[in-house]
Design a protein around this motif. Structure first.
Motif, PDB file in Angstrom:
ATOM      1  N   ALA A  65       0.838  -1.207   0.000  1.00 44.94           N
ATOM      2  CA  ALA A  65       0.000   0.000   0.000  1.00 44.94           C
ATOM      3  C   ALA A  65       0.869   1.252   0.000  1.00 44.94           C
ATOM      4  CB  ALA A  65      -0.921  -0.008   1.221  1.00 44.94           C
ATOM      5  N   ASP A  66       1.945   1.216   0.788  1.00 48.17           N
ATOM      6  CA  ASP A  66       2.884   2.352   0.806  1.00 48.17           C
ATOM      7  C   ASP A  66       3.509   2.548  -0.572  1.00 48.17           C
ATOM      8  OD1 ASP A  66       2.324   2.652   3.473  1.00 48.17           O
ATOM      9  OD2 ASP A  66       4.162   1.677   4.171  1.00 48.17           O
ATOM     10  N   ALA A  67       3.833   1.423  -1.243  1.00 39.56           N
ATOM     11  CA  ALA A  67       4.446   1.503  -2.573  1.00 39.56           C
ATOM     12  C   ALA A  67       3.471   2.101  -3.583  1.00 39.56           C
ATOM     13  CB  ALA A  67       4.895   0.116  -3.025  1.00 39.56           C
ATOM     14  N   GLN A  68       2.207   1.780  -3.461  1.00 36.44           N
ATOM     15  CA  GLN A  68       1.200   2.336  -4.377  1.00 36.44           C
ATOM     16  C   GLN A  68       1.060   3.837  -4.186  1.00 36.44           C
ATOM     17  OE1 GLN A  68      -2.353   0.075  -3.696  1.00 36.44           O
ATOM     18  NE2 GLN A  68      -1.540  -1.789  -4.646  1.00 36.44           N
ATOM     19  N   VAL A  69       1.142   4.288  -2.945  1.00 38.35           N
ATOM     20  CA  VAL A  69       1.095   5.727  -2.674  1.00 38.35           C
ATOM     21  C   VAL A  69       2.313   6.417  -3.286  1.00 38.35           C
ATOM     22  CG1 VAL A  69       1.193   7.481  -0.863  1.00 38.35           C
ATOM     23  CG2 VAL A  69      -0.253   5.464  -0.576  1.00 38.35           C
ATOM     24  N   SER A  74       5.539   9.325  -8.274  1.00 38.27           N
ATOM     25  CA  SER A  74       6.642   9.154  -9.214  1.00 38.27           C
ATOM     26  C   SER A  74       6.792   7.686  -9.568  1.00 38.27           C
ATOM     27  CB  SER A  74       7.957   9.657  -8.594  1.00 38.27           C
ATOM     28  OG  SER A  74       9.055   9.365  -9.446  1.00 38.27           O
ATOM     29  N   LYS A  75       7.161   7.422 -10.830  1.00 37.01           N
ATOM     30  CA  LYS A  75       7.383   6.048 -11.273  1.00 37.01           C
ATOM     31  C   LYS A  75       8.798   5.574 -10.952  1.00 37.01           C
ATOM     32  CE  LYS A  75       4.045   6.046 -15.087  1.00 37.01           C
ATOM     33  NZ  LYS A  75       3.853   5.831 -16.541  1.00 37.01           N
ATOM     34  N   GLY A  78      13.194   5.555  -6.581  1.00 30.95           N
ATOM     35  CA  GLY A  78      13.587   6.382  -5.446  1.00 30.95           C
ATOM     36  C   GLY A  78      12.413   6.836  -4.605  1.00 30.95           C
ATOM     37  N   ALA A  79      11.227   6.871  -5.199  1.00 30.54           N
ATOM     38  CA  ALA A  79      10.030   7.280  -4.452  1.00 30.54           C
ATOM     39  C   ALA A  79       9.689   6.283  -3.351  1.00 30.54           C
ATOM     40  CB  ALA A  79       8.847   7.436  -5.402  1.00 30.54           C
ATOM     41  N   LEU A  80      10.234   5.057  -3.445  1.00 28.59           N
ATOM     42  CA  LEU A  80       9.964   4.027  -2.443  1.00 28.59           C
ATOM     43  C   LEU A  80      10.758   4.257  -1.165  1.00 28.59           C
ATOM     44  CD1 LEU A  80      10.146   0.924  -4.812  1.00 28.59           C
ATOM     45  CD2 LEU A  80       8.064   1.980  -3.903  1.00 28.59           C
ATOM     46  N   ILE A  81      11.783   5.098  -1.218  1.00 25.25           N
ATOM     47  CA  ILE A  81      12.645   5.331  -0.067  1.00 25.25           C
ATOM     48  C   ILE A  81      12.143   6.514   0.747  1.00 25.25           C
ATOM     49  CG2 ILE A  81      14.988   5.864   0.712  1.00 25.25           C
ATOM     50  CD1 ILE A  81      14.752   3.112  -0.496  1.00 25.25           C
ATOM     51  N   LYS A  82      11.788   6.237   1.977  1.00 21.79           N
ATOM     52  CA  LYS A  82      11.381   7.304   2.885  1.00 21.79           C
ATOM     53  C   LYS A  82      12.619   7.805   3.643  1.00 21.79           C
ATOM     54  CE  LYS A  82       6.736   5.459   3.700  1.00 21.79           C
ATOM     55  NZ  LYS A  82       5.791   4.970   4.735  1.00 21.79           N
ATOM     56  N   VAL A 221      10.841  -5.291  -1.032  1.00 22.46           N
ATOM     57  CA  VAL A 221       9.719  -6.031  -0.441  1.00 22.46           C
ATOM     58  C   VAL A 221       8.408  -5.310  -0.751  1.00 22.46           C
ATOM     59  CG1 VAL A 221       8.635  -6.677   1.737  1.00 22.46           C
ATOM     60  CG2 VAL A 221      11.042  -7.149   1.384  1.00 22.46           C
ATOM     61  N   SER A 222       8.434  -3.980  -0.718  1.00 26.34           N
ATOM     62  CA  SER A 222       7.212  -3.219  -1.001  1.00 26.34           C
ATOM     63  C   SER A 222       6.746  -3.402  -2.439  1.00 26.34           C
ATOM     64  CB  SER A 222       7.442  -1.733  -0.712  1.00 26.34           C
ATOM     65  OG  SER A 222       8.282  -1.131  -1.676  1.00 26.34           O
ATOM     66  N   LYS A 223       7.655  -3.856  -3.322  1.00 27.47           N
ATOM     67  CA  LYS A 223       7.285  -4.139  -4.703  1.00 27.47           C
ATOM     68  C   LYS A 223       6.938  -5.621  -4.906  1.00 27.47           C
ATOM     69  CE  LYS A 223       9.232  -2.159  -8.194  1.00 27.47           C
ATOM     70  NZ  LYS A 223       8.099  -1.327  -8.634  1.00 27.47           N
ATOM     71  N   GLY A 224       6.919  -6.376  -3.809  1.00 27.05           N
ATOM     72  CA  GLY A 224       6.483  -7.762  -3.883  1.00 27.05           C
ATOM     73  C   GLY A 224       7.577  -8.798  -4.032  1.00 27.05           C
ATOM     74  N   TYR A 225       8.850  -8.401  -3.948  1.00 25.53           N
ATOM     75  CA  TYR A 225       9.953  -9.353  -4.096  1.00 25.53           C
ATOM     76  C   TYR A 225      10.342  -9.934  -2.740  1.00 25.53           C
ATOM     77  CZ  TYR A 225      10.262  -7.183  -8.671  1.00 25.53           C
ATOM     78  OH  TYR A 225       9.951  -6.710  -9.919  1.00 25.53           O
ATOM     79  N   SER A 226      10.725 -11.206  -2.733  1.00 18.79           N
ATOM     80  CA  SER A 226      11.052 -11.878  -1.480  1.00 18.79           C
ATOM     81  C   SER A 226      12.489 -12.401  -1.439  1.00 18.79           C
ATOM     82  CB  SER A 226      10.090 -13.049  -1.240  1.00 18.79           C
ATOM     83  OG  SER A 226      10.153 -13.973  -2.314  1.00 18.79           O
TER      84      SER A 226
END
Length: 301
Positions: A65-69, A74-75, A78-82, A221-226
């Motif tokens: 959910a955080d990744a979708q926000v 931005s695509k 880097g937008a995934l890093i808080k 992980v936020s993009k679904g990779y394990s």
């Protein structure tokens, strides 16, 4: 035959009274279906039993959910890093953030200082300076592209008191790896790959590298990779120790598939020509492929 065995073998009498203890158990069972332990699911059609980690599933949903926000703004990865302030193990303060275009100059200087080496084949210092300038330009261009244009590279920085002291880069599945595709053993192309982790020598041992790795892992992980992979040189014991403490290890299937030459490199005790060249440092050391299985619940802050 024991009393218990005889009782079990004796035929039940029609209309016989049910013992009180047994009657109580029957009533309890009849009161309603038993609830399976949390995390266990049974498919009655196939008889398949599935065990799930409820906390892990909840963590995955939260991170996704955080990744979708983030993707809505931005695509670029880097937008995934808080941006986070982290307390190091020596109680120092560290800032972890996505790399910006303003960081590219300092990041280039750090990468060049750590990784750009010229073998002393000549005393042509002008040629050395020219080569260094050309390589610096390429590194800066690659970093700038990564933070302003690329959608398949993640660049992260670590700073102490506003000064850049570490960088990390992740290549997303399918992305160009700038030569890492040819490093043996080959890393899978369908999973994220840590291309670089660089930490200033005077900041090592404080947990900077581990903090960079953790930020990269959480983003993946936020993009679904394990699972995530990386390479490290066989002669870089410090890096192997750092990655090992962070949970990375050589997968069993990779170890099983090593060639005799690769095994000799690890032991440094082979008797072949290749092993002798390694001992005399006439040959570049090989690489170790390491991987880590990622759990979403480990990355909820």
């Amino acid at each position: 035959m024991t009393t218990m065995a005889a009782a079990a073998a004796a035929p039940a009498r029609v209309g016989a009274a049910t013992p009180r203890r047994l009657r109580s158990a029957v009533v309890t069972h009849a009161a309603g279906p038993r609830q399976l332990p949390v995390g266990i699911r049974v498919n009655l059609g196939t008889g398949k039993v599935t065990i799930t980690d409820e906390k892990e599933e909840a963590a995955k949903k939260q991170l996704e959910a955080d990744a979708q926000v983030a993707a809505a703004t931005s695509k670029r990865p880097g937008a995934l890093i808080k941006k986070r302030e982290i307390k190091l193990k020596d109680n120092g303060n560290l800032t972890i953030a996505a790399m910006t275009e303003e960081d590219c100059v300092d990041a280039t200087k750090l990468i060049m200082a750590l990784f750009f080496k010229i073998k002393p084949l000549s005393l042509d210092f002008l040629a050395k300076d020219r080569l260094m300038a050309e390589q610096s330009e390429r590194v800066y261009g690659g970093l700038s592209n990564g933070v302003t244009t690329s959608e398949d590279r993640l660049l992260v920085v670590a700073k102490v008191a506003g000064r850049l002291v570490g960088v990390a880069e992740v290549s997303l599945p399918g992305a160009k790896r700038f030569g890492a595709e040819n490093v043996l053993p080959v890393a899978p192309n369908d999973l994220p790959y840590i291309s670089d982790v660089a930490v200033s020598p005077n900041q090592r041992g404080r947990g900077v590298g581990k903090a960079l790795l953790r930020a990269c892992e959480a983003a993946m992980v936020s993009k679904g990779y394990s699972r995530m992979y990386l390479h490290t040189k066989l002669d870089n014991e410090a890096a192997q120790v750092m990655f090992g403490k962070a949970g990375y290890k050589e997968p069993a299937e990779v170890t099983a598939g090593l060639t005799e030459e690769q095994r000799a490199e690890r032991s440094n005790s082979g008797e072949g020509v290749g092993a002798m060249m390694l001992k005399l440092r006439l040959k570049e050391p090989g690489s170790m492929l390491m991987a880590k299985d990622l759990r979403a619940k480990d990355y909820l802050y």
